[in-house]
Scaffold this motif. Structure first.
Motif, PDB file in Angstrom:
ATOM      1  N   HIS A  56      48.453  43.676  49.587  1.00  0.00           N
ATOM      2  CA  HIS A  56      47.337  42.674  49.316  1.00  0.00           C
ATOM      3  C   HIS A  56      46.872  43.005  47.768  1.00  0.00           C
ATOM      4  O   HIS A  56      46.902  44.051  47.107  1.00  0.00           O
ATOM      5  N   TRP A  57      46.729  41.749  47.147  1.00  0.00           N
ATOM      6  CA  TRP A  57      46.798  41.632  45.824  1.00  0.00           C
ATOM      7  C   TRP A  57      45.338  41.052  45.546  1.00  0.00           C
ATOM      8  O   TRP A  57      44.816  40.107  45.921  1.00  0.00           O
ATOM      9  N   GLN A  58      44.519  42.241  44.521  1.00  0.00           N
ATOM     10  CA  GLN A  58      43.373  41.736  44.293  1.00  0.00           C
ATOM     11  C   GLN A  58      42.714  42.415  43.129  1.00  0.00           C
ATOM     12  O   GLN A  58      43.449  43.693  42.838  1.00  0.00           O
ATOM     13  N   TRP A  59      42.162  41.934  42.206  1.00  0.00           N
ATOM     14  CA  TRP A  59      41.841  42.446  40.915  1.00  0.00           C
ATOM     15  C   TRP A  59      40.659  42.004  40.225  1.00  0.00           C
ATOM     16  O   TRP A  59      40.022  41.077  40.597  1.00  0.00           O
ATOM     17  N   ARG A  60      40.246  42.454  39.137  1.00  0.00           N
ATOM     18  CA  ARG A  60      39.247  42.109  38.435  1.00  0.00           C
ATOM     19  C   ARG A  60      39.635  41.435  37.051  1.00  0.00           C
ATOM     20  O   ARG A  60      40.403  42.129  36.286  1.00  0.00           O
ATOM     21  N   ASP A  61      39.490  40.347  36.602  1.00  0.00           N
ATOM     22  CA  ASP A  61      40.124  39.481  35.376  1.00  0.00           C
ATOM     23  C   ASP A  61      39.222  40.010  34.148  1.00  0.00           C
ATOM     24  O   ASP A  61      38.504  41.193  34.166  1.00  0.00           O
ATOM     25  N   ARG A  62      39.595  39.767  33.188  1.00  0.00           N
ATOM     26  CA  ARG A  62      39.172  39.917  31.781  1.00  0.00           C
ATOM     27  C   ARG A  62      37.461  40.216  31.752  1.00  0.00           C
ATOM     28  O   ARG A  62      37.123  40.761  30.812  1.00  0.00           O
ATOM     29  N   ASP A  63      36.951  38.948  32.371  1.00  0.00           N
ATOM     30  CA  ASP A  63      35.403  38.985  32.253  1.00  0.00           C
ATOM     31  C   ASP A  63      34.928  39.615  33.436  1.00  0.00           C
ATOM     32  O   ASP A  63      33.698  39.204  33.816  1.00  0.00           O
ATOM     33  N   SER A  64      35.563  40.582  34.078  1.00  0.00           N
ATOM     34  CA  SER A  64      35.063  41.569  35.264  1.00  0.00           C
ATOM     35  C   SER A  64      34.837  40.614  36.529  1.00  0.00           C
ATOM     36  O   SER A  64      34.315  41.008  37.437  1.00  0.00           O
ATOM     37  N   PHE A  99      35.822  39.349  40.175  1.00  0.00           N
ATOM     38  CA  PHE A  99      36.876  40.024  40.987  1.00  0.00           C
ATOM     39  C   PHE A  99      37.594  38.635  41.619  1.00  0.00           C
ATOM     40  O   PHE A  99      37.143  37.566  41.678  1.00  0.00           O
ATOM     41  N   GLN A 100      39.048  38.940  41.702  1.00  0.00           N
ATOM     42  CA  GLN A 100      39.818  38.012  42.232  1.00  0.00           C
ATOM     43  C   GLN A 100      40.618  38.306  43.541  1.00  0.00           C
ATOM     44  O   GLN A 100      40.696  39.631  43.529  1.00  0.00           O
ATOM     45  N   ARG A 101      41.084  37.654  44.278  1.00  0.00           N
ATOM     46  CA  ARG A 101      41.980  38.147  45.334  1.00  0.00           C
ATOM     47  C   ARG A 101      42.962  36.747  45.789  1.00  0.00           C
ATOM     48  O   ARG A 101      42.529  35.845  45.982  1.00  0.00           O
ATOM     49  N   ASP A 102      44.209  37.361  46.012  1.00  0.00           N
ATOM     50  CA  ASP A 102      45.250  36.284  46.611  1.00  0.00           C
ATOM     51  C   ASP A 102      45.472  36.594  47.889  1.00  0.00           C
ATOM     52  O   ASP A 102      46.264  36.287  48.575  1.00  0.00           O
ATOM     53  N   GLY A 103      44.973  37.988  48.477  1.00  0.00           N
ATOM     54  CA  GLY A 103      45.257  38.488  49.757  1.00  0.00           C
ATOM     55  C   GLY A 103      46.637  38.957  49.839  1.00  0.00           C
ATOM     56  O   GLY A 103      47.186  39.375  49.090  1.00  0.00           O
TER      57      GLY A 103
END
Length: 327
Positions: A110-118, A120-124
């Motif tokens: 499972h791929w999820q992260w916070r970008d440089r602007d904090s 939240f992002q998720r690709d599942g």
């Protein structure tokens, strides 16, 4: 090689070298295209990923033991099936050792992260191949490897490969194009000016100050200290085993004066405790003497060398120093 004596030069070389750290650009491309990549969160670093000596020792034991078993089966005329069974047993043991030391590569994650602007992002859920397809934007297959090999036996403008050198079954061969060192400098400079980092291979231990992160062809005055001659040129050092490619790193910057490179910024992989937080400074004099290889987009080559790239490569023996970076 099972029909050759164990002290045959090729057999002895293959057994001696075994498994070591290192690899060529083409090997990286082969692995990514076959298996993909994963983010570090899906397969974290381990002690052995940065301290691999014990792991490599165990791998080489299995590699050499497997070679003996296969050769014994050949000598006893036990048949191809028995030799293949010994090979598979060895490969299973090698995979198990790698998994214990490095972890088992995930089939999905499972791929999820916070970008440089904090945010939240998720690709599942993704596979390593799906992740590579989406996030590796560098057109890796468009890159070719050029080397500087000034030996008389290695004509400029010709392609080379190394016998037995490869890491993926049926993958593209490891191939180099031999060019002048000044052209390598020009292409590396142009890539950096175009915003592209440059993968490279060199003889990293020569004239180096590890703590300060410096390379200079005259960093240490060995002739003055020892009152002895140290005058082998680059070709002679290759021929007499005084130099070879030992480490791959990344050019990330270049200091240009009047259109010509003066110093190069290098991102190393050793640790942030060495150099300038892991970065080194390379004088251009060192580049000429101890740099050997870069990976460059094919369209950066002059037209005649783009054609030369398509030539059938000259096959060098497995012990040739041009294959050392992959050992």
């Amino acid at each position: 090689t099972a029909d050759r004596p164990v002290d045959d030069r090729t057999v002895a070389w293959l057994l001696q070298r075994g498994v070591e750290d290192g690899g060529q650009w083409d090997m990286f491309v082969n692995l990514v295209r076959k298996h993909g990549v994963v983010p570090k969160t899906a397969m974290p670093e381990t002690e052995s990923s940065s301290n691999s000596a014990r792991m490599n020792s165990m791998l080489n034991y299995q590699y050499r033991q497997g070679a003996k078993q296969i050769r014994d089966s050949y000598a006893a005329e036990s048949g191809l099936d028995q030799m293949r069974a010994s090979k598979q047993k060895t490969l299973n043991a090698i995979f198990q050792i790698l998994s214990i030391h490095l972890g088992t590569p995930p089939a999905q994650f499972h791929w999820q992260w916070r970008d440089r602007d904090s945010h939240f992002q998720r690709d599942g859920e993704m596979t390593p191949l799906e992740f590579a397809e989406k996030y590796i934007t560098t057109p890796m297959e468009d890159y070719v490897c050029v080397v500087h090999d000034p030996r008389e036996t290695s004509p400029a403008g010709r392609t080379f490969t190394i016998q037995y050198l490869g890491n993926v079954l049926d993958g593209p061969p490891i191939k180099y194009l031999n060019v002048d060192i000044d052209l390598i400098k020009q292409m590396a400079q142009h890539m950096l000016e175009d915003g592209k980092p440059v993968w490279m291979g060199c003889d990293t231990g020569k004239q180096m100050h590890r703590d300060l992160g410096l390379w200079d062809a005259e960093l240490f005055d060995y002739p003055g200290v020892y009152n002895a001659d140290f005058s082998l040129d680059k070709a002679a050092r290759l021929e007499y085993h005084q130099t070879r490619m030992t480490h791959a790193m990344l050019f990330t910057g270049v200091d240009v004066v009047d259109g010509k490179p003066r110093r190069w910024r290098v991102e190393n992989s050793w640790d942030e405790k060495v150099g300038d937080k892991g970065f080194f400074l390379m004088n251009d004099s060192w580049f000429a003497e101890y740099m050997f290889e870069i990976a460059v987009p094919k369209n950066y080559l002059p037209a005649d060398l783009q054609k030369a790239w398509e030539l059938e490569p000259i096959v060098l023996p497995p012990w040739d120093p041009m294959g050392s970076l992959a050992a």
